[in-house]
Design an enzyme around this catalytic site. Structure first.
Site, short mmCIF file in Angstrom:
data_model
loop_
_atom_site.label_atom_id
_atom_site.label_comp_id
_atom_site.label_asym_id
_atom_site.label_seq_id
_atom_site.Cartn_x
_atom_site.Cartn_y
_atom_site.Cartn_z
N CYS A 81 0.83 -1.21 0.00
CA CYS A 81 0.00 0.00 0.00
C CYS A 81 0.87 1.26 0.00
O CYS A 81 1.45 1.60 -1.02
CB CYS A 81 -0.98 -0.04 1.17
SG CYS A 81 -2.31 1.19 1.03
N HIS A 174 -3.17 -5.42 1.62
CA HIS A 174 -2.49 -5.60 2.91
C HIS A 174 -2.47 -7.07 3.35
O HIS A 174 -3.31 -7.46 4.18
CB HIS A 174 -3.22 -4.80 4.00
CG HIS A 174 -3.16 -3.33 3.80
ND1 HIS A 174 -2.12 -2.56 4.23
CD2 HIS A 174 -4.03 -2.48 3.21
CE1 HIS A 174 -2.33 -1.29 3.92
NE2 HIS A 174 -3.49 -1.22 3.29
N GLU A 176 -0.75 -8.30 5.51
CA GLU A 176 -0.48 -8.33 6.95
C GLU A 176 -1.77 -8.26 7.78
O GLU A 176 -1.72 -8.45 9.00
CB GLU A 176 0.48 -7.19 7.33
CG GLU A 176 -0.10 -5.79 7.35
CD GLU A 176 -0.17 -5.14 5.96
OE1 GLU A 176 -0.01 -5.85 4.95
OE2 GLU A 176 -0.41 -3.91 5.90
#
Lengths: 203, 294
Positions: A81, A174, A176
């Site tokens: 991002c 993302h 994560e």
């Protein structure tokens, strides 16, 4: 083999989530806030956050040059991002500090405002057999790629959202945040084969 | 299949703001100064809390035209405040496509019993809290981000510290409780049991938790970060000070390098006049903002 030391740029953003993922797959995360934290790393992740805020802190704390050196040393660097924006060569004329490494043109806030943030499944055969669940938050997209940039994933309409160019990896979503470590494992493989190639060349 | 306005996109957005500073601004010019200083978002409002406090009267949602101007002036996210319980102000802010709504005690409450049902909205909400019970009630109503309240517009960090210590202290206690104790505790703090059990299991709130209310210096910001919050809101502290651009940048850097006293010393030098602070005990009880909401 000892755990790979992977830096996570910790100026601002969701760096703790990346560090947690790295720990879960057996790598050793290292929070990077100053230039001296960049020594002895096997790779680096630039997390999601606000690219303008992170960019200003990169300049104030003289991190741009040492990070460029880390990239040119061949160590794998992955931007998610905001991290993708910072890695890009071109963000369509916006004035922000960039690493200018990844040969792509990125458009910031390309999908709109927070109300347009979304999640979806994306097939990425190079990364994993089954599609990955991806979350896009005020996300950037890749408008065009240069020669030598491999497209790893697109939305159904063809919008490019994951790319790789040699030791550089960029995703507009993302990994994560979804609790799925396959993309982190893919990056760890890049780090492992990168250090193997490095030892072969210098050993 | 594409899904928008999910719990993950709402809570995940707050994750992106962590380690950052969200600044109150009252016009496009201030918004640009905040962005240039490294703010991760701006809070668009007509009057900063210090002026609301000084001028009195009913404080409401800002003029939509002003919010629009601020949205157009910057590339970073824009938040705006609705009164507690005023779900129509929230509907209007959603129509303006603000990135986050703050259901805020800084404005005059519109409902003395009900907070906004935030689950009905596509736009995410941040809400204030003084303790763990209040935090979990707001999350139960659909808040995707929490901030400790502090006492806005005072330039005095003592209430922000009190609220952060209360939340984190309670979480530490919860992690040691047996399941039977957690049922009783949920009743005591008037919070949904499932959220209480989740916090006890994870040792943290299920959403991002910033500090707010009274943060005026880089040291204040670093203090709140060391106490364990994920980032800070700075309201009056910046644009009521002598050199807003410089102070804003210093607070941003202190929030990143909050554990590095040498950098904190460096960024704290020569910032000019801070905002004038107010002793909390000197404020008439009816004028305290943190006690609004429940």
């Amino acid at each position: 083999m000892s755990a790979k030391r992977i830096g996570v740029l910790a100026l601002q953003g969701d760096f703790k989530e990346h560090a947690k993922m790295l720990r879960e797959i057996g790598a050793e995360p290292v929070e990077v806030r100053r230039a001296e934290h960049l020594t002895d790393l096997d790779g680096l992740i630039i997390p999601g956050g606000e690219s303008t805020a992170i960019g200003k802190l990169l300049v104030s704390y003289q991190l741009l040059e040492p990070m460029k050196q880390l990239i040119s040393s061949g160590r794998p660097v992955w931007g998610t991002c905001a991290g993708l924006i910072l890695l890009a060569k071109d963000i369509g004329g916006l004035q922000q500090p960039l690493l200018c490494a990844l040969d792509v043109t990125v458009r910031r806030n390309a999908f709109g405002r927070q109300l347009d943030s979304f999640e979806t499944d994306i097939p990425m055969p190079e990364v994993a057999d089954e599609p990955l669940h991806a979350v896009f938050i005020r996300a950037p997209l890749v408008e065009s790629v240069g020669d030598g940039v491999q497209v790893l994933g697109t939305l159904e309409d063809g919008t490019i959202v994951a790319v790789r160019q040699g030791n550089l990896l960029g995703t507009s979503f993302h990994p994560e945040l979804t609790g799925d470590s396959r993309f982190h494992l893919y990056f760890l493989q890049m780090v492992e084969s990168g250090s193997a190639a490095f030892s072969a060349a210098h050993g | 299949m594409v899904a928008k306005s999910t719990e993950l996109t709402k809570r995940g957005f707050a994750q992106q703001l962590k380690g950052g500073v969200i600044m109150d601004v009252i016009n496009a010019e201030q918004a640009k100064i905040a962005e240039e200083a490294g703010a991760v978002a701006v809070m668009a409002l007509e009057r900063v809390p210090a002026d609301i406090r000084a001028q009195g009267g009913v404080a409401r949602m800002s003029d939509p035209g002003l919010i629009q101007e601020i949205i157009e002036a910057v590339t970073i996210p824009v938040m705006a405040k609705a009164r507690i319980g005023h779900f129509v102000e929230a509907q209007i802010l959603e129509a303006l496509k603000v990135d986050y709504i703050d259901e805020s005690e800084v404005l005059t409450p519109a409902d003395e019993r009900h907070h906004i049902n935030k689950r009905e909205f596509r736009v995410p909400f941040v809400c204030g809290c003084r303790d763990i019970g209040e935090a979990l009630r707001r999350i139960g109503e659909g808040a995707s981000m929490i901030r400790t309240k502090g006492e806005a517009g005072t330039g005095n960090v003592v209430e922000a510290v009190r609220h952060a210590r209360s939340v984190f202290g309670s979480i530490r206690q919860m992690t040691t409780m047996s399941p039977d104790e957690l049922f009783a505790y949920a009743k005591d703090i008037q919070a949904p049991y499932d959220l209480v059990a989740e916090v006890a299991r994870e040792g943290r709130l299920p959403v991002v938790n910033f500090a707010a209310g009274g943060i005026a210096t880089p040291a204040d910001a670093a203090l709140m970060m060391q106490l364990g919050v994920d980032g800070v809101f700075v309201g009056s502290g910046i644009f009521k000070s002598g050199d807003p651009a410089r102070r804003a940048k210093a607070i941003v850097e202190a929030t990143t390098h909050y554990e590095d006293p040498r950098i904190l010393a460096e960024v704290s030098k020569g910032l000019g006049e801070p905002m004038v602070g107010i002793e909390i005990d000197a404020i008439p009880r009816a004028e305290l903002m943190a006690v609004r909401g429940w």
